[in-house]
Design a protein around this motif. Structure first.
Motif, PDB file in Angstrom:
ATOM      1  N   GLN A 120       0.934  -1.145   0.057  1.00 47.57           N
ATOM      2  CA  GLN A 120       0.213   0.072  -0.086  1.00 47.57           C
ATOM      3  C   GLN A 120       0.739   1.217  -0.015  1.00 47.57           C
ATOM      4  O   GLN A 120       0.442   2.336  -0.265  1.00 47.57           O
ATOM      5  N   SER A 121       2.031   1.322   0.204  1.00 44.02           N
ATOM      6  CA  SER A 121       3.128   2.312   0.373  1.00 44.02           C
ATOM      7  C   SER A 121       2.936   3.143  -1.113  1.00 44.02           C
ATOM      8  O   SER A 121       3.153   4.166  -1.282  1.00 44.02           O
ATOM      9  N   GLY A 122       3.050   2.191  -2.076  1.00 43.32           N
ATOM     10  CA  GLY A 122       3.297   2.790  -3.340  1.00 43.32           C
ATOM     11  C   GLY A 122       4.575   3.265  -3.746  1.00 43.32           C
ATOM     12  O   GLY A 122       4.696   3.911  -4.688  1.00 43.32           O
ATOM     13  N   THR A 123       5.618   2.646  -3.157  1.00 42.22           N
ATOM     14  CA  THR A 123       7.005   3.121  -3.433  1.00 42.22           C
ATOM     15  C   THR A 123       7.849   1.759  -3.571  1.00 42.22           C
ATOM     16  O   THR A 123       8.615   1.468  -2.774  1.00 42.22           O
ATOM     17  N   TYR A 185       1.143   1.893 -17.287  1.00 45.05           N
ATOM     18  CA  TYR A 185       1.683   1.955 -16.048  1.00 45.05           C
ATOM     19  C   TYR A 185       1.704   3.366 -15.564  1.00 45.05           C
ATOM     20  O   TYR A 185       2.027   4.004 -16.493  1.00 45.05           O
ATOM     21  N   GLY A 186       1.622   3.340 -14.397  1.00 41.93           N
ATOM     22  CA  GLY A 186       1.493   4.849 -13.796  1.00 41.93           C
ATOM     23  C   GLY A 186       1.878   4.828 -12.227  1.00 41.93           C
ATOM     24  O   GLY A 186       2.680   4.186 -11.862  1.00 41.93           O
ATOM     25  N   LEU A 190       6.689   0.357 -10.313  1.00 43.75           N
ATOM     26  CA  LEU A 190       8.314   0.606 -10.300  1.00 43.75           C
ATOM     27  C   LEU A 190       8.484   1.414 -11.616  1.00 43.75           C
ATOM     28  O   LEU A 190       9.476   2.068 -11.341  1.00 43.75           O
ATOM     29  N   TYR A 191       8.101   1.149 -12.714  1.00 47.81           N
ATOM     30  CA  TYR A 191       8.325   2.231 -13.826  1.00 47.81           C
ATOM     31  C   TYR A 191       8.259   3.397 -13.577  1.00 47.81           C
ATOM     32  O   TYR A 191       9.240   4.392 -13.931  1.00 47.81           O
ATOM     33  N   GLN A 192       7.191   3.784 -12.734  1.00 43.14           N
ATOM     34  CA  GLN A 192       7.041   5.554 -12.211  1.00 43.14           C
ATOM     35  C   GLN A 192       8.285   5.613 -11.285  1.00 43.14           C
ATOM     36  O   GLN A 192       8.573   6.773 -11.503  1.00 43.14           O
ATOM     37  N   ASP A 193       8.715   4.983 -10.502  1.00 44.75           N
ATOM     38  CA  ASP A 193       9.659   5.318  -9.608  1.00 44.75           C
ATOM     39  C   ASP A 193      10.960   5.420 -10.374  1.00 44.75           C
ATOM     40  O   ASP A 193      11.825   6.250 -10.018  1.00 44.75           O
ATOM     41  N   THR A 201       9.055  12.238 -17.384  1.00 48.94           N
ATOM     42  CA  THR A 201       7.542  12.485 -17.149  1.00 48.94           C
ATOM     43  C   THR A 201       6.867  11.197 -17.732  1.00 48.94           C
ATOM     44  O   THR A 201       6.999  10.842 -18.940  1.00 48.94           O
ATOM     45  N   ASN A 202       5.962  10.703 -17.283  1.00 48.47           N
ATOM     46  CA  ASN A 202       4.973   9.742 -17.206  1.00 48.47           C
ATOM     47  C   ASN A 202       3.780  10.578 -18.010  1.00 48.47           C
ATOM     48  O   ASN A 202       3.003  11.322 -17.198  1.00 48.47           O
ATOM     49  N   ALA A 203       3.542  10.205 -19.199  1.00 48.73           N
ATOM     50  CA  ALA A 203       2.261  10.871 -19.822  1.00 48.73           C
ATOM     51  C   ALA A 203       0.877  10.283 -19.193  1.00 48.73           C
ATOM     52  O   ALA A 203      -0.060  11.053 -19.232  1.00 48.73           O
ATOM     53  N   TRP A 204       0.961   9.107 -18.700  1.00 47.97           N
ATOM     54  CA  TRP A 204      -0.252   8.657 -18.054  1.00 47.97           C
ATOM     55  C   TRP A 204      -0.393   9.071 -16.684  1.00 47.97           C
ATOM     56  O   TRP A 204       0.244   8.612 -15.727  1.00 47.97           O
ATOM     57  N   THR A 205      -1.493   9.811 -16.448  1.00 49.85           N
ATOM     58  CA  THR A 205      -1.523  10.610 -14.684  1.00 49.85           C
ATOM     59  C   THR A 205      -2.739   9.975 -14.262  1.00 49.85           C
ATOM     60  O   THR A 205      -3.126  10.589 -13.198  1.00 49.85           O
ATOM     61  N   ARG A 206      -3.661   9.292 -15.187  1.00 54.75           N
ATOM     62  CA  ARG A 206      -4.815   8.719 -14.448  1.00 54.75           C
ATOM     63  C   ARG A 206      -4.509   7.731 -13.424  1.00 54.75           C
ATOM     64  O   ARG A 206      -3.528   7.196 -13.175  1.00 54.75           O
ATOM     65  N   PRO A 207      -5.632   7.408 -12.583  1.00 46.96           N
ATOM     66  CA  PRO A 207      -5.352   6.371 -11.714  1.00 46.96           C
ATOM     67  C   PRO A 207      -5.218   4.966 -11.937  1.00 46.96           C
ATOM     68  O   PRO A 207      -5.173   4.373 -12.839  1.00 46.96           O
ATOM     69  N   THR A 208      -4.378   4.297 -11.176  1.00 42.61           N
ATOM     70  CA  THR A 208      -3.806   2.927 -11.438  1.00 42.61           C
ATOM     71  C   THR A 208      -4.209   2.041 -10.208  1.00 42.61           C
ATOM     72  O   THR A 208      -4.604   2.685  -9.115  1.00 42.61           O
ATOM     73  N   ASN A 209      -3.948   0.827 -10.226  1.00 49.62           N
ATOM     74  CA  ASN A 209      -4.409  -0.116  -9.229  1.00 49.62           C
ATOM     75  C   ASN A 209      -3.179  -0.390  -8.241  1.00 49.62           C
ATOM     76  O   ASN A 209      -2.254   0.358  -8.402  1.00 49.62           O
TER      77      ASN A 209
END
Length: 293
Positions: A120-123, A185-186, A190-193, A201-209
């Motif tokens: 749940q940390s998302g990191t 992926y957003g 791991l890719y976002q990190d 910059t990640n162009a996908w800024t919408r919610p992810t699971n």
């Protein structure tokens, strides 16, 4: 307890093969990993596991680091072969939250340690650093783990500095699920990190699971994609998907496709640890450097 005879015999053959590989036969402690991410980390620390789940699919999903010869396939996902694992005489078995449901049965064979990176940390990259240090302790390689992480930090910094001198267009990262849907992926992945570490910059800024991705149709991907972005897909891509995409009006009319800002990367372990993060970082750095030439 049922036994898959073919897998069991294959496991015994693997055991015989490992006897010819001193690094595996004489290595202590003997570790079985039910997770690719933990296995890739152990290999990077010079402490390869004696057995892993789905060893036959390593080249399809992980690739780098290479799987040492003689590592035994102990089964697939939750259908691992307990007899093969027991025959390896492991000192410990590594699970994840996904495979930890097997803990009770595995603990009869050897002590079980859970590796937790995606939570749940998302990191996940921060968590991967922490778990790398822990794996270094478990594998009796704490100095190797420290050196590996120091080298990783230096490499991430060098790539960030290199990219800072070049154009850095936003990117969208996907896996094709079929000819009409992608996993994009957003945040929390791991890719976002890695993108954050590299200043990209990640162009996908919408919610992810929870795992850091969303599954969407090509129509939604096309609607959400900024015109300047680069679209990157990862292998493996099922052969049937490519010709269907080539004939898809939605796909062909996407600006990113029309303007040839679409590319395919070789496989990177989506839910990996630091070795996978570095592999992705190298691939995207090389790609963006090539775009500036």
């Amino acid at each position: 307890m049922s036994i898959d005879r073919r897998l069991f015999l294959g496991g015994l053959a693997g055991l015989a093969a490992s006897a010819t590989v001193p690094a595996l036969a004489g290595f202590s402690p003997r570790i079985v990993s039910l997770d690719y991410a933990a296995a890739e980390t152990l290999i990077s620390l010079g402490a390869p596991p004696v057995g892993i789940q789905s060893a036959d699919r390593w080249q399809r999903w992980v690739v780098e680091p290479g799987l040492p010869e003689g590592v035994v396939n102990v089964g697939q996902d939750l259908a691992v072969n307990l007899e093969v694992i027991a025959a390896l005489k492991p000192d410990m078995i590594l699970t994840t939250p996904y495979t930890d449901s097997l803990r009770k049965r595995l603990s009869v064979i050897a002590p079980v340690h859970k590796v937790s990176v995606y939570d749940q940390s998302g990191t996940p990259l921060v968590n991967a650093y922490r778990e790398t240090g822990r794996l270094g302790q478990l594998a009796e390689r704490p100095a190797a783990a420290a050196r590996f992480l120091e080298t990783a930090d230096a490499e991430f910094s060098a790539m960030r500095d290199k990219l800072a001198k070049r154009p850095r267009p936003p990117v969208t990262l996907v896996n094709f699920m079929d000819n009409r849907h992608v996993r994009v992926y957003g945040k929390s992945g791991l890719y976002q990190d890695v993108l954050d570490r590299l200043g990209l910059t990640n162009a996908w800024t919408r919610p992810t699971n929870y795992w850091g991705f969303a599954t969407v149709g090509l129509e939604e991907l096309a609607r959400q994609a900024p015109s300047a972005m680069h679209l990157i897909a990862f292998e493996p891509i099922v052969d049937e998907i490519r010709p269907t995409l080539a004939s898809s009006p939605i796909w062909r009319r996407m600006p990113v496709v029309e303007q040839e800002r679409f590319t395919v990367f070789p496989p990177v372990l989506t839910f990996g640890m630091v070795p996978s993060a570095l592999r992705f970082a190298r691939l995207i750095t090389n790609y963006l450097e090539g775009q500036g030439q």
